[in-house]
Scaffold this active site. Structure first.
Site, PDB file in Angstrom:
ATOM      1  N   ARG A 263      -1.343  -0.128   8.736  1.00 50.29           N
ATOM      2  CA  ARG A 263      -1.146  -0.652   7.397  1.00 50.29           C
ATOM      3  C   ARG A 263       0.194   0.064   6.446  1.00 50.29           C
ATOM      4  O   ARG A 263       0.784  -0.542   5.517  1.00 50.29           O
ATOM      5  CB  ARG A 263      -1.798   1.104   7.047  1.00 50.29           C
ATOM      6  CG  ARG A 263      -3.306   0.537   6.501  1.00 50.29           C
ATOM      7  CD  ARG A 263      -3.767  -0.079   5.439  1.00 50.29           C
ATOM      8  NE  ARG A 263      -3.529   0.789   4.241  1.00 50.29           N
ATOM      9  CZ  ARG A 263      -2.375   0.136   3.367  1.00 50.29           C
ATOM     10  NH1 ARG A 263      -1.961  -0.227   3.705  1.00 50.29           N
ATOM     11  NH2 ARG A 263      -2.502   1.492   2.683  1.00 50.29           N
TER      12      ARG A 263
ATOM     13  N   TYR B 212     -15.355   4.021 -12.103  1.00 52.32           N
ATOM     14  CA  TYR B 212     -14.331   3.894 -11.727  1.00 52.32           C
ATOM     15  C   TYR B 212     -13.489   2.686 -12.866  1.00 52.32           C
ATOM     16  O   TYR B 212     -12.543   2.628 -13.141  1.00 52.32           O
ATOM     17  CB  TYR B 212     -14.152   3.027 -10.406  1.00 52.32           C
ATOM     18  CG  TYR B 212     -14.126   3.852  -9.386  1.00 52.32           C
ATOM     19  CD1 TYR B 212     -12.620   4.665  -9.239  1.00 52.32           C
ATOM     20  CD2 TYR B 212     -14.680   4.068  -8.517  1.00 52.32           C
ATOM     21  CE1 TYR B 212     -12.747   5.540  -7.781  1.00 52.32           C
ATOM     22  CE2 TYR B 212     -14.689   4.742  -7.396  1.00 52.32           C
ATOM     23  CZ  TYR B 212     -13.693   5.566  -6.843  1.00 52.32           C
ATOM     24  OH  TYR B 212     -13.642   5.814  -6.227  1.00 52.32           O
TER      25      TYR B 212
ATOM     26  N   ARG C  23     -15.417   7.158   6.673  1.00 54.66           N
ATOM     27  CA  ARG C  23     -13.718   6.837   6.643  1.00 54.66           C
ATOM     28  C   ARG C  23     -13.231   6.650   7.745  1.00 54.66           C
ATOM     29  O   ARG C  23     -11.977   7.540   8.925  1.00 54.66           O
ATOM     30  CB  ARG C  23     -13.046   7.403   5.956  1.00 54.66           C
ATOM     31  CG  ARG C  23     -13.478   7.554   4.704  1.00 54.66           C
ATOM     32  CD  ARG C  23     -12.008   7.580   3.700  1.00 54.66           C
ATOM     33  NE  ARG C  23     -12.910   8.168   2.442  1.00 54.66           N
ATOM     34  CZ  ARG C  23     -13.005   8.959   1.538  1.00 54.66           C
ATOM     35  NH1 ARG C  23     -12.492  10.295   2.654  1.00 54.66           N
ATOM     36  NH2 ARG C  23     -12.916   9.160   0.102  1.00 54.66           N
TER      37      ARG C  23
ATOM     38  N   ARG D  93      -6.796   6.617   7.798  1.00 54.93           N
ATOM     39  CA  ARG D  93      -5.186   7.412   7.581  1.00 54.93           C
ATOM     40  C   ARG D  93      -4.888   9.370   8.361  1.00 54.93           C
ATOM     41  O   ARG D  93      -3.638   9.198   9.367  1.00 54.93           O
ATOM     42  CB  ARG D  93      -4.491   7.592   6.851  1.00 54.93           C
ATOM     43  CG  ARG D  93      -4.490   6.653   5.620  1.00 54.93           C
ATOM     44  CD  ARG D  93      -3.861   7.368   4.208  1.00 54.93           C
ATOM     45  NE  ARG D  93      -5.050   8.031   3.916  1.00 54.93           N
ATOM     46  CZ  ARG D  93      -4.574   8.593   2.450  1.00 54.93           C
ATOM     47  NH1 ARG D  93      -3.627   8.039   1.622  1.00 54.93           N
ATOM     48  NH2 ARG D  93      -6.194   8.808   1.783  1.00 54.93           N
TER      49      ARG D  93
ATOM     50  N   ASP E 221     -13.203  -1.702   0.924  1.00 54.76           N
ATOM     51  CA  ASP E 221     -13.057  -1.101   0.029  1.00 54.76           C
ATOM     52  C   ASP E 221     -14.061  -1.336  -1.173  1.00 54.76           C
ATOM     53  O   ASP E 221     -14.468  -2.246  -1.375  1.00 54.76           O
ATOM     54  CB  ASP E 221     -11.879  -1.255  -0.491  1.00 54.76           C
ATOM     55  CG  ASP E 221     -11.535   1.265  -1.678  1.00 54.76           C
ATOM     56  OD1 ASP E 221     -12.224   0.718  -2.974  1.00 54.76           O
ATOM     57  OD2 ASP E 221     -11.359   1.496  -1.032  1.00 54.76           O
TER      58      ASP E 221
END
Length: 367
Positions: free
Chosen positions: A50, A164, A37, A41, A86
């Site tokens: 974004r 998921y 990552r 952010r 992703d």
């Protein structure tokens, strides 16, 4: 800049191959380092890029993926880039709808509930048609990197994606997904096989597009015990490595190093060492010496600083990195965190981590 006018092949010559050499077990002058990552952010420029876009719309824009992949490299002397994408683009390719819900994370509008729901999934996936946007992002980014560092492609592993698809999002227990393993073992294997087949084509396509290494994320390995892992995760992890390599050979594509990262699967390190991957990634819950003892000398290790160590003062980060390098040794080793960076981390501390790896590993190698 990420302009789409470059020819798809004729990539720039690679200037820093330290990461690839370490992955293949060759001698390196310093220990290479990258962060899971690393596009994220915690960077204000990431949040700015974004801001106006839906998350998965961003994933589908090669230009934005390229820009987000390059941002951390403008700040830090990292030894590898990982394409911004992703793991849930694979379930999307199978026809499932996933939305990013603010404050909640990725959410499936209609998770798999009954075995019959498997029939709603695409049984044959043309990865170029469904995931071509990732391939375009890789090709574009590979050109835009101008040979600065290698580009890593990735996918989620079958069990993690299955969990998921059944849970419909994150879960602390994975009870719904695990109940399938106990109640519907045959249907679970059908789903895992379908996922593995798509992942194999997807990873081969990433190399064709320009990825120079591949990482498989079994992020939910920790929810399985040794037996479930042995039955429902490991066979597919092995199969993916083998099939990707044989397809790369068939298609005369480069045989790129492959990394397996099975989070919280210390019970399976010996098996993972023999699963056909050049590199085994480690989370922060295992002692480096123990991992090295279990994995042996023929596989490169990657990891495993506790991501929360980056909240420490910079001097402390340096000490922790030095200790980590002394424990792993500077060769056959790629420094990384034991999981991804968190959104509230200070970019300067990420820089301190990267620089400490370079400085200390060079020092250890000299002496």
């Amino acid at each position: 800049t990420c302009s789409l006018l470059r020819s798809p092949k004729g990539f720039p010559k690679l200037k820093n191959d330290t990461f690839l050499r370490a992955a293949r077990g060759e001698q390196t002058e310093h220990t290479p380092v990258w962060c899971m990552r690393q596009a994220g952010r915690y960077l204000p420029e990431f949040r700015e890029t974004r801001a106006s876009q839906d998350f998965f719309a961003t994933c589908r824009s090669p230009k934005l993926c390229c820009e987000l992949t390059l941002q951390p490299l403008r700040r830090f002397p990292l030894d590898a880039a990982i394409i911004f994408s992703d793991i849930l683009v694979v379930p999307q390719a199978l026809g499932m709808e996933v939305v990013m819900v603010p404050g909640k994370g990725p959410t499936f509008t209609e998770p798999l509930k009954e075995v019959e729901d498997l029939m709603k999934l695409r049984q044959k996936v043309d990865v170029t048609a469904e995931l071509g946007y990732v391939f375009q992002a890789i090709t574009l980014t590979r050109h835009s990197l101008e040979g600065k560092v290698p580009l890593i492609g990735f996918s989620g592993a079958p069990w993690t994606l299955m969990s998921y698809m059944i849970e419909g999002g994150g879960s602390t227990t994975m009870a719904k997904a695990k109940s399938w393993l106990y109640r519907h073992p045959e249907a679970s294997h059908r789903l895992l096989r379908l996922l593995a087949d798509v992942i194999i084509d997807y990873l081969v396509g990433q190399v064709a597009a320009g990825a120079q290494a591949l990482q498989l994320f079994e992020s939910h390995a920790g929810h399985l015990g040794p037996e479930l892992f042995q039955d429902f995760a490991l066979p597919y992890i092995r199969d993916i490595a083998q099939a990707v390599k044989s397809k790369l050979k068939e298609e005369a594509l480069p045989l790129v190093p492959m990394i397996i990262f099975a989070k919280d699967a210390h019970y399976a390190l010996r098996d993972l060492a023999h699963a056909g991957y050049e590199v085994v990634g480690l989370d922060w819950t295992i002692r480096p010496q123990e991992a090295r003892a279990q994995i042996g000398k023929d596989v490169t290790l990657q990891g495993n600083l506790d991501p929360c160590a980056l909240y420490a003062p910079k001097e402390k980060i340096g000490e922790l990195v030095k200790k980590m390098l002394e424990s792993f040794g500077t060769q056959r080793y790629i420094a990384n965190l034991g999981h991804g960076l968190y959104p509230d981390m200070n970019p300067e501390h990420v820089g301190a981590f990267v620089e400490a790896v370079h400085a200390h590993s060079r020092h250890i190698n000299k002496h």
